[in-house]
Design a protein around this motif. Structure first.
Motif, PDB file in Angstrom:
ATOM      1  N   ALA A 168       0.842  -1.200   0.000  1.00 12.86           N
ATOM      2  CA  ALA A 168       0.000   0.000   0.000  1.00 12.86           C
ATOM      3  C   ALA A 168       0.879   1.253   0.000  1.00 12.86           C
ATOM      4  O   ALA A 168       2.012   1.240   0.483  1.00 12.86           O
ATOM      5  N   PRO A 169       0.385   2.392  -0.534  1.00 12.14           N
ATOM      6  CA  PRO A 169       1.155   3.632  -0.511  1.00 12.14           C
ATOM      7  C   PRO A 169       1.177   4.245   0.895  1.00 12.14           C
ATOM      8  O   PRO A 169       0.206   4.175   1.644  1.00 12.14           O
ATOM      9  N   VAL A 170       2.312   4.846   1.242  1.00 10.75           N
ATOM     10  CA  VAL A 170       2.496   5.534   2.531  1.00 10.75           C
ATOM     11  C   VAL A 170       3.004   6.936   2.242  1.00 10.75           C
ATOM     12  O   VAL A 170       3.910   7.119   1.420  1.00 10.75           O
ATOM     13  N   THR A 171       2.431   7.929   2.927  1.00 10.69           N
ATOM     14  CA  THR A 171       2.882   9.311   2.755  1.00 10.69           C
ATOM     15  C   THR A 171       3.316   9.885   4.094  1.00 10.69           C
ATOM     16  O   THR A 171       2.529   9.905   5.051  1.00 10.69           O
ATOM     17  N   LEU A 172       4.569  10.314   4.159  1.00 10.04           N
ATOM     18  CA  LEU A 172       5.093  11.009   5.328  1.00 10.04           C
ATOM     19  C   LEU A 172       4.847  12.497   5.128  1.00 10.04           C
ATOM     20  O   LEU A 172       5.291  13.074   4.130  1.00 10.04           O
ATOM     21  N   LYS A 173       4.141  13.112   6.075  1.00  9.59           N
ATOM     22  CA  LYS A 173       3.773  14.519   5.924  1.00  9.59           C
ATOM     23  C   LYS A 173       4.215  15.301   7.156  1.00  9.59           C
ATOM     24  O   LYS A 173       3.753  15.052   8.262  1.00  9.59           O
ATOM     25  N   CYS A 174       5.116  16.258   6.933  1.00  6.53           N
ATOM     26  CA  CYS A 174       5.648  17.091   8.010  1.00  6.53           C
ATOM     27  C   CYS A 174       5.424  18.552   7.648  1.00  6.53           C
ATOM     28  O   CYS A 174       5.641  18.964   6.506  1.00  6.53           O
ATOM     29  N   LEU A 184      12.373  22.127   6.178  1.00  6.49           N
ATOM     30  CA  LEU A 184      12.121  20.875   6.867  1.00  6.49           C
ATOM     31  C   LEU A 184      12.880  19.735   6.201  1.00  6.49           C
ATOM     32  O   LEU A 184      13.072  19.729   4.982  1.00  6.49           O
ATOM     33  N   GLN A 185      13.315  18.775   7.009  1.00  8.26           N
ATOM     34  CA  GLN A 185      13.943  17.592   6.442  1.00  8.26           C
ATOM     35  C   GLN A 185      13.411  16.343   7.144  1.00  8.26           C
ATOM     36  O   GLN A 185      13.258  16.310   8.369  1.00  8.26           O
ATOM     37  N   ILE A 186      13.094  15.329   6.349  1.00  7.46           N
ATOM     38  CA  ILE A 186      12.581  14.063   6.863  1.00  7.46           C
ATOM     39  C   ILE A 186      13.721  13.055   6.894  1.00  7.46           C
ATOM     40  O   ILE A 186      14.404  12.841   5.888  1.00  7.46           O
ATOM     41  N   GLY A 187      13.941  12.454   8.046  1.00  5.82           N
ATOM     42  CA  GLY A 187      15.026  11.496   8.218  1.00  5.82           C
ATOM     43  C   GLY A 187      14.526  10.067   8.217  1.00  5.82           C
ATOM     44  O   GLY A 187      13.360   9.795   8.483  1.00  5.82           O
ATOM     45  N   THR A 211       6.305  19.451   3.843  1.00  6.73           N
ATOM     46  CA  THR A 211       7.173  18.549   3.088  1.00  6.73           C
ATOM     47  C   THR A 211       6.574  17.154   3.142  1.00  6.73           C
ATOM     48  O   THR A 211       6.216  16.662   4.223  1.00  6.73           O
ATOM     49  N   THR A 212       6.447  16.502   1.989  1.00  4.47           N
ATOM     50  CA  THR A 212       5.899  15.142   1.943  1.00  4.47           C
ATOM     51  C   THR A 212       6.837  14.218   1.180  1.00  4.47           C
ATOM     52  O   THR A 212       7.518  14.631   0.227  1.00  4.47           O
ATOM     53  N   VAL A 213       6.875  12.970   1.612  1.00  3.79           N
ATOM     54  CA  VAL A 213       7.599  11.897   0.925  1.00  3.79           C
ATOM     55  C   VAL A 213       6.665  10.693   0.870  1.00  3.79           C
ATOM     56  O   VAL A 213       6.057  10.325   1.872  1.00  3.79           O
ATOM     57  N   SER A 214       6.549  10.088  -0.307  1.00  2.00           N
ATOM     58  CA  SER A 214       5.677   8.917  -0.456  1.00  2.00           C
ATOM     59  C   SER A 214       6.500   7.702  -0.863  1.00  2.00           C
ATOM     60  O   SER A 214       7.533   7.824  -1.534  1.00  2.00           O
ATOM     61  N   PHE A 215       6.051   6.542  -0.439  1.00  2.00           N
ATOM     62  CA  PHE A 215       6.697   5.295  -0.848  1.00  2.00           C
ATOM     63  C   PHE A 215       5.674   4.170  -0.760  1.00  2.00           C
ATOM     64  O   PHE A 215       4.625   4.302  -0.123  1.00  2.00           O
TER      65      PHE A 215
END
Length: 348
Positions: A168-174, A184-187, A211-215
């Motif tokens: 399933a898709p996951v989105t990190l949202k900060c 902002l930086q996501i580690g 800032t968002t990162v998806s995987f």
């Protein structure tokens, strides 16, 4: 806090109880300053032996006296029936002091300190520690400590992740306030397969910048931790962390036996293991389809030749059932096994 109230609290902090025992509790500070979103420790020392057998204690915000009754917001308590903790502080306050078992000792250092994290501007106020012995007239209270929480223009919000299934898709949202001058930086992204990552992507609005990162999640991403902070941050308490929960069917299901050479009369334990979320349950079978029972272990005590055969286990959760490798048991007669061993040693 008005002057009369302050005066009463200072008096109570310094007064001895009716048995003449001086107050053993002291706060290290009278004032503290901290940044919104960070943590602060309120240090409290114990300078004498304290019997805690019939006692409870608590930390209170903005304590006031009215007709001899102490009121205020309880932020930490060892007796929730007498002094229940405010829900606003329940998951943000941690006891950092020494074990209660050491309070009965004369030897320092002993501590009754706490820490408050994820501070809010509304946490600004006066705090005190109070100790109550329910059977003896020992009641102590420290002087108050004034906490001032200053605004943080870069206060971070890192959205919690829902439970997802494998693939399933996951989105990190900060996000933070648009007035924050730092990026902002996501580690934690180095834990992921680079080919499955999309981003980071920046988005600015009138009030927030995000800032968002998806995987795409795989089963090995279950439990991985990610962080978000501003690039110039130096306060570890201002780093926000979240973790992933990925559900997936059983994998790597394996069966093994405790004894390689099985002799009649021995105890043999079969062990089944598998990865999976939710955690799988295990079922044992003999000779492919004869069901034996459930559990990660199957023990055969005082084994006989009737237990000869091929065993396997199956791991099951709500997604799937996976079968393990077969394990063969061939029980040797104790006499014949001993004779074979002697014969082997003779030829060697």
């Amino acid at each position: 806090m008005n002057p009369p109230t302050a005066g009463w609290l200072v008096l109570l902090a310094l007064i001895t109880n009716i048995c003449g025992q001086p107050n053993p509790f002291r706060l290290a500070d009278t004032s503290l300053r901290a940044t919104e979103g960070s943590c602060v420790e309120m240090k409290c020392s114990i300078n004498d032996r304290v019997d805690t057998a019939n006692a409870y204690w608590f930390w209170i915000m903005n304590p006031t006296w009215n007709g001899g009754v102490l009121s205020g917001t309880v932020i930490y308590s060892t007796n929730d029936e007498e002094r229940p903790v405010s829900q606003d502080f329940a998951d943000r306050v941690n006891y950092t002091g020494s074990s209660t078992s050491t309070w009965n000792s004369y030897d320092p250092p002993k501590s009754c300190s706490i820490s408050i994290c994820n501070l809010k501007k509304s946490d600004s106020g006066d705090y005190a520690f109070r100790f109550v012995d329910e059977l003896r007239p020992y009641t102590f209270m420290t002087h108050t400590l004034t906490l001032t929480v200053t605004a943080n223009p870069c206060l971070i919000a890192f959205d919690k992740l829902p439970v997802v299934v494998e693939n399933a898709p996951v989105t990190l949202k900060c996000s933070t306030l648009s007035s924050c001058s730092s990026n902002l930086q996501i580690g934690g992204l180095e834990q992921l397969d680079p080919s499955l990552i999309s981003g980071p992507q920046q988005k600015d609005s009138r009030n927030r910048k995000t800032t968002t990162v998806s995987f795409r999640a795989n089963w090995q991403d279950d439990g991985k931790e990610f962080s978000c902070q501003t690039q110039d941050n130096t306060d570890k308490h201002l780093i926000r962390k979240i973790s992933t929960t990925v559900e997936y069917p059983p994998k790597d299901t394996s069966a093994k036996k405790s004894n390689e050479n099985v002799v009649e009369g021995q105890t043999v334990t079969l062990t089944c293991s598998a990865k999976g979320n939710p955690a799988p349950t295990f079922t044992w079978f003999k000779n492919k389809n004869a069901k034996l029972g459930q559990g990660a272990e199957w023990t055969i005590r005082s084994i006989t030749e009737s237990e000869n055969g091929e065993y396997h286990c199956e791991a099951t959760n709500k997604y799937k059932t996976e079968k393990s490798n077969p394990v063969s048991i061939d029980v040797k007669c104790e006499y014949l096994f001993f004779f074979s061993l002697i014969n082997f040693m003779w030829w060697v």
